[in-house]
Design a protein around this motif. Structure first.
Motif, short mmCIF file in Angstrom:
data_model
loop_
_atom_site.label_atom_id
_atom_site.label_comp_id
_atom_site.label_asym_id
_atom_site.label_seq_id
_atom_site.Cartn_x
_atom_site.Cartn_y
_atom_site.Cartn_z
N UNK A 198 16.05 10.68 16.15
CA UNK A 198 16.02 10.14 14.79
C UNK A 198 14.60 10.21 14.26
N UNK A 199 14.46 10.79 13.06
CA UNK A 199 13.15 10.81 12.40
C UNK A 199 13.21 9.86 11.21
N UNK A 200 12.22 8.98 11.13
CA UNK A 200 12.17 8.00 10.05
C UNK A 200 11.12 8.42 9.04
N UNK A 201 11.49 8.35 7.77
CA UNK A 201 10.54 8.72 6.70
C UNK A 201 10.52 7.67 5.61
N UNK A 202 9.38 7.55 4.96
CA UNK A 202 9.30 6.67 3.79
C UNK A 202 9.86 7.45 2.60
N UNK A 203 10.57 6.77 1.70
CA UNK A 203 11.10 7.41 0.50
C UNK A 203 10.05 7.38 -0.62
N UNK A 204 10.33 8.10 -1.71
CA UNK A 204 9.41 8.06 -2.86
C UNK A 204 9.33 6.63 -3.38
N UNK A 205 10.48 5.96 -3.46
CA UNK A 205 10.51 4.55 -3.90
C UNK A 205 9.70 3.66 -2.94
N UNK A 206 9.84 3.94 -1.65
CA UNK A 206 9.11 3.15 -0.66
C UNK A 206 7.61 3.32 -0.81
N UNK A 207 7.20 4.55 -1.03
CA UNK A 207 5.77 4.82 -1.22
C UNK A 207 5.25 4.10 -2.46
N UNK A 208 6.04 4.15 -3.52
CA UNK A 208 5.64 3.51 -4.79
C UNK A 208 5.50 1.99 -4.59
N UNK A 209 6.50 1.40 -3.96
CA UNK A 209 6.43 -0.05 -3.76
C UNK A 209 5.31 -0.44 -2.80
N UNK A 210 5.08 0.40 -1.81
CA UNK A 210 3.99 0.13 -0.86
C UNK A 210 2.65 0.14 -1.60
N UNK A 211 2.46 1.12 -2.47
CA UNK A 211 1.18 1.22 -3.17
C UNK A 211 0.98 0.05 -4.14
N UNK A 212 2.07 -0.44 -4.73
CA UNK A 212 2.00 -1.63 -5.57
C UNK A 212 1.60 -2.85 -4.75
N UNK A 213 2.23 -2.98 -3.60
CA UNK A 213 1.91 -4.06 -2.66
C UNK A 213 0.43 -4.01 -2.28
N UNK A 214 -0.02 -2.79 -2.00
CA UNK A 214 -1.39 -2.59 -1.54
C UNK A 214 -2.43 -3.09 -2.55
N UNK A 215 -2.11 -2.94 -3.83
CA UNK A 215 -3.04 -3.42 -4.87
C UNK A 215 -3.28 -4.91 -4.73
N UNK A 216 -2.19 -5.66 -4.52
CA UNK A 216 -2.35 -7.10 -4.36
C UNK A 216 -3.11 -7.43 -3.07
N UNK A 217 -2.79 -6.67 -2.02
CA UNK A 217 -3.47 -6.90 -0.75
C UNK A 217 -4.99 -6.69 -0.90
N UNK A 218 -5.35 -5.68 -1.65
CA UNK A 218 -6.77 -5.42 -1.89
C UNK A 218 -7.40 -6.56 -2.68
N UNK A 219 -6.60 -7.16 -3.58
CA UNK A 219 -7.11 -8.29 -4.35
C UNK A 219 -7.38 -9.49 -3.43
N UNK A 220 -6.49 -9.72 -2.47
CA UNK A 220 -6.70 -10.81 -1.52
C UNK A 220 -8.01 -10.59 -0.77
N UNK A 221 -8.20 -9.36 -0.28
CA UNK A 221 -9.41 -9.05 0.48
C UNK A 221 -10.64 -9.25 -0.40
N UNK A 222 -10.53 -8.86 -1.66
CA UNK A 222 -11.65 -9.01 -2.59
C UNK A 222 -11.95 -10.49 -2.85
N UNK A 223 -10.90 -11.25 -3.08
CA UNK A 223 -11.06 -12.70 -3.30
C UNK A 223 -11.72 -13.35 -2.10
N UNK A 224 -11.24 -12.98 -0.91
CA UNK A 224 -11.76 -13.59 0.31
C UNK A 224 -13.19 -13.16 0.56
N UNK A 225 -13.51 -11.93 0.24
CA UNK A 225 -14.86 -11.42 0.45
C UNK A 225 -15.86 -12.16 -0.43
N UNK A 226 -15.38 -12.62 -1.59
CA UNK A 226 -16.26 -13.37 -2.49
C UNK A 226 -16.79 -14.61 -1.79
N UNK A 227 -15.97 -15.14 -0.88
CA UNK A 227 -16.37 -16.33 -0.12
C UNK A 227 -17.62 -16.04 0.71
#
Lengths: 129, 129
Positions: free
Chosen positions: A89-118
């Motif tokens: 079995x080969x598992x792949x991310x879909x186009x939708x999965x990639x899109x949602x992942x990249x959206x998620x990543x933006x928020x994750x980067x914001x958390x890191x940025x907020x925390x780094x301000x500390x």
């Protein structure tokens, strides 16, 4: 106390939901699924079941469960095939999965940025004092 | 198939747990608690219950539940006091909480770094092809 009142007002006025991080999609945010998706997003041609299992340190049962959740949401696909004479079995991310992942990543980067301000001592959310 | 075998071997040999992200402490990783802790870590003097509620977009019930979990683990403290004649609770991150949060943050930064590699087309985990 003007300072105290200012604090409350700042919280009320401008900072509603400043730390709500609603972009942290719960389907993606769960630790095991975040690992699986990051592995798949960074390996575009897909990964075999065994590769994923090893790279994410998951048991068959856990990998199966989490892939089921990701698949139900349309974020990954599992393609059954063969390698030599053995099923694979080969598992792949879909186009939708990639899109949602990249959206998620933006928020994750914001958390890191907020925390780094500390680390630099800058205050977020409101000015106190 | 040398390529395929190479892939499996690389996964077995060097990349075990590459995407396991064990540093993503489950007490901290949960979305609401991550927001609460980030707010507290970036506001060292503490935040009142109401400020936290507004900044994290949480209900009283949810905030209470998540603070209970964080407090049980020694990551935050709730100090009961007064403001004017009204009771007021101020929530602060503990030294232990700050330390664990910063450890968590290192892994979070690694996730962002791994994912960012995707944007530049670099493959992680193993070389395929």
């Amino acid at each position: 106390m003007a300072g105290k009142k200012g604090v409350e007002q700042a919280a009320q006025a401008g900072e509603d939901g400043r730390f709500a991080y609603e972009g942290l999609d719960r389907v993606i945010h769960e630790r095991a699924r975040l690992g699986v998706l990051t592995a798949l997003v960074t390996n575009r041609r897909g990964l075999t079941w065994n590769e994923l299992k090893v790279m994410c340190s998951l048991t068959d049962g856990n990998l199966s469960r989490h892939l089921g959740i990701l698949e139900a949401d349309g974020l990954v696909v599992q393609e059954k095939g063969e390698s030599g004479n053995r099923p694979q079995t080969v598992v792949k991310v879909t186009a939708e999965g990639r899109k949602r992942y990249l959206g998620y990543l933006k928020t994750l980067e914001q958390v890191v940025k907020d925390a780094a301000a500390e680390a630099t001592g800058r205050k977020l959310g409101f000015a106190r004092g």
